[in-house]
Write an enzyme that holds these catalytic residues in place. Structure first.
Site, PDB file in Angstrom:
ATOM      1  N   LYS A  38      -4.471   8.738   3.917  1.00  0.00           N
ATOM      2  CA  LYS A  38      -5.534   7.730   4.039  1.00  0.00           C
ATOM      3  C   LYS A  38      -4.912   6.333   4.136  1.00  0.00           C
ATOM      4  CE  LYS A  38      -5.932   7.596  -1.009  1.00  0.00           C
ATOM      5  NZ  LYS A  38      -6.620   8.202  -2.164  1.00  0.00           N
ATOM      6  N   TYR A 270       3.531 -24.949  -2.616  1.00  0.00           N
ATOM      7  CA  TYR A 270       2.266 -25.496  -3.121  1.00  0.00           C
ATOM      8  C   TYR A 270       2.244 -25.577  -4.647  1.00  0.00           C
ATOM      9  CZ  TYR A 270       0.321 -24.599   1.535  1.00  0.00           C
ATOM     10  OH  TYR A 270       0.071 -24.587   2.868  1.00  0.00           O
ATOM     11  N   MET A 318       0.432 -18.268   2.457  1.00  0.00           N
ATOM     12  CA  MET A 318      -0.187 -17.274   3.340  1.00  0.00           C
ATOM     13  C   MET A 318       0.836 -16.592   4.252  1.00  0.00           C
ATOM     14  SD  MET A 318      -3.362 -17.608   6.043  1.00  0.00           S
ATOM     15  CE  MET A 318      -4.513 -18.224   4.842  1.00  0.00           C
TER      16      MET A 318
HETATM   17  C1  LIG Z   1      -5.718   9.034  -2.834  1.00  0.00           C
HETATM   18  C2  LIG Z   1      -6.137  10.343  -3.369  1.00  0.00           C
HETATM   19  C3  LIG Z   1      -5.188  11.336  -3.686  1.00  0.00           C
HETATM   20  C4  LIG Z   1      -3.693  11.092  -3.659  1.00  0.00           C
HETATM   21  O1  LIG Z   1      -3.323  10.501  -4.891  1.00  0.00           O
HETATM   22  P1  LIG Z   1      -1.803  10.146  -5.190  1.00  0.00           P
HETATM   23  O2  LIG Z   1      -1.807   9.672  -6.586  1.00  0.00           O
HETATM   24  O3  LIG Z   1      -1.416   9.100  -4.203  1.00  0.00           O
HETATM   25  O4  LIG Z   1      -1.037  11.405  -5.001  1.00  0.00           O
HETATM   26  C5  LIG Z   1      -5.646  12.581  -4.060  1.00  0.00           C
HETATM   27  N1  LIG Z   1      -6.971  12.840  -4.136  1.00  0.00           N
HETATM   28  C6  LIG Z   1      -7.902  11.896  -3.877  1.00  0.00           C
HETATM   29  C7  LIG Z   1      -9.336  12.239  -4.005  1.00  0.00           C
HETATM   30  C8  LIG Z   1      -7.521  10.627  -3.496  1.00  0.00           C
HETATM   31  O5  LIG Z   1      -8.451   9.705  -3.246  1.00  0.00           O
END
Ligand SMILES: *Cc1c(COP(=O)(O)O)cnc(C)c1O
Length: 395
Positions: A38, A270, A318
């Site tokens: 993801k 800054y 930035m």
């Molecule tokens: C992101 C996610 C994972 C992976 O988790 P990690 O700690 O990165 O291994 C597994 N299950 C779900 C539902 C997630 O959202």
């Protein structure tokens, strides 16, 4: 390297991704492995990392959004693929047609997915999610008997097949946390209820990377591993990536945009949160919070320049930040390495997380789109081929 890449780049070593997938798979020998890609593979490039993970034996891929799953199919992946973050009116039909395992946490979602399956005359693959204590997504235990019964009825009618029952931990990165045992008990109860409803899921799963590393009793049929495949430790409590036998895949570096001598007492960046203690050399690194460098790491983020570990001087802006070279010499164009595997003396994403008061996940995932990703393969010492196709894993 293209013109933009001369400013900065994130190099991703696909050989590291493969070796992490193998190392993690070895630690869960009875379970299949899902590579979670993801958010563009936690910033590492979803398609390329998915393909590397498949090559190393990942039977499953996982995403949060359906659009992320569609992108993997468009790149040619034909293996088992699951996505879990749905909202009403989502692209259910497309997901059914693309053989994506769809997570369902409530009756409204079950209704939408069955309607889509009827519409296109296909059998949807559905994975029911139970909230065993995370308190985020997932069906509340009180509603679980009704959801499982409704899913079984739809299964009997042929509109869907319940391929999985699953859940997610709240505190797997804190070994011994009392919620862990409670969630496991709740998961076993939810599985028993699903069984009594007549469901026979192919895969039962609850483990993320920290649970994979610390809780063999939580492996069940499938482990969902995200951060580990990118070679980053889920938490300092579990050890560094090196201690866990993982290799960070991403190296973030930039070319110095300026180097100059300044007198002692010179304010830097800054708010003048840093003042040079004596005459010194200041180097300008052309990366800032727009590129995902956390502003919370102002006056502390570590950087390797001219062979030594140095720290950010003053505020991160930035697009740029300054480093006090303490009088050492450097040239514009010299390399500044913010983080990498750590074996070349450079800091790691875990070091940045500690300084910024966050987790390694956030450090790599927030690296912005202005930073080009360059995929390499240290096993073949080459820039990995540029084609965007992806072959399927085991279906
Ligand atoms: C992101 C996610 C994972 C992976 O988790 P990690 O700690 O990165 O291994 C597994 N299950 C779900 C539902 C997630 O959202």
């Amino acid at each position: 390297m293209n013109e933009t890449a001369k400013r900065a780049r994130a190099t991703i070593d696909l050989a590291a991704v493969r070796s992490n997938v193998r190392a993690l798979g070895d630690r869960a020998p009875r379970a299949e492995l899902m590579a979670v890609v993801k958010s563009d593979g936690y910033g590492h490039g979803a398609v390329r990392c998915a393909r590397a993970a498949r090559e190393a034996g990942a039977g499953w891929l996982g995403t949060a959004l359906p659009e992320e799953a569609f992108a993997l199919r468009a790149a040619g992946d034909t293996g088992r693929l699951m996505c879990w973050l749905w909202t009403p009116g989502g692209p259910w039909r497309r997901a059914v047609e693309q053989d994506i395992d769809i997570s369902v946490s409530g009756l409204w979602a079950l209704r939408e997915v069955t309607a889509a399956a009827r519409e296109c005359g296909r059998t949807a693959r559905v994975q029911l999610k139970i909230d065993t204590g995370l308190g985020r997504n997932g069906c509340a235990p009180a509603d679980w008997p009704e959801l499982t019964a409704a899913a079984r009825a739809a299964e009997a009618e042929g509109t869907l097949r319940v391929t999985g029952v699953w859940s997610h931990f709240a505190c797997a990165d804190e070994p011994g946390h009392p919620s862990i045992a409670l969630q496991l008990t709740a998961f076993h109860e939810a599985l028993a209820i699903a069984g009594r409803a007549g469901l026979r899921p192919e895969v039962r799963h609850i483990a993320n990377t920290p649970a994979l590393l610390t809780l063999p009793e939580a492996h069940f049929d499938l482990v969902r591993t995200g951060i580990g495949i990118y070679g980053i430790s889920p938490s300092p409590d579990l050890g560094t990536s090196q201690e866990l036998g993982l290799r960070p895949a991403m190296t973030l570096e930039a070319a110095l945009a300026s180097v100059k001598r300044v007198p002692g007492g010179h304010g830097v960046s800054y708010g003048h949160q840093y003042t040079t203690p004596r005459e010194t050399t200041l180097a300008l690194v052309p990366l800032g919070y727009a590129d995902g460098i956390p502003r919370h790491a102002s006056n502390g983020g570590p950087v390797l320049i001219a062979g030594a570990w140095r720290t950010v001087a003053g505020r991160i802006a930035m697009d740029q930040f300054v480093v006090d070279l303490g009088g050492d010499h450097a040239e514009p164009g010299d390399r500044a390495v913010l983080f990498g595997p750590g074996d070349g003396g450079e800091p790691t994403a875990e070091d940045w997380a500690r300084v910024a008061g966050t987790i390694g996940y956030e450090i790599v995932t927030r690296i912005g789109t202005r930073v080009p990703r360059v995929h390499v393969d240290s096993a073949t010492r080459s820039e990995a081929g540029g084609d965007r196709t992806l072959t399927g894993g085991t279906a």
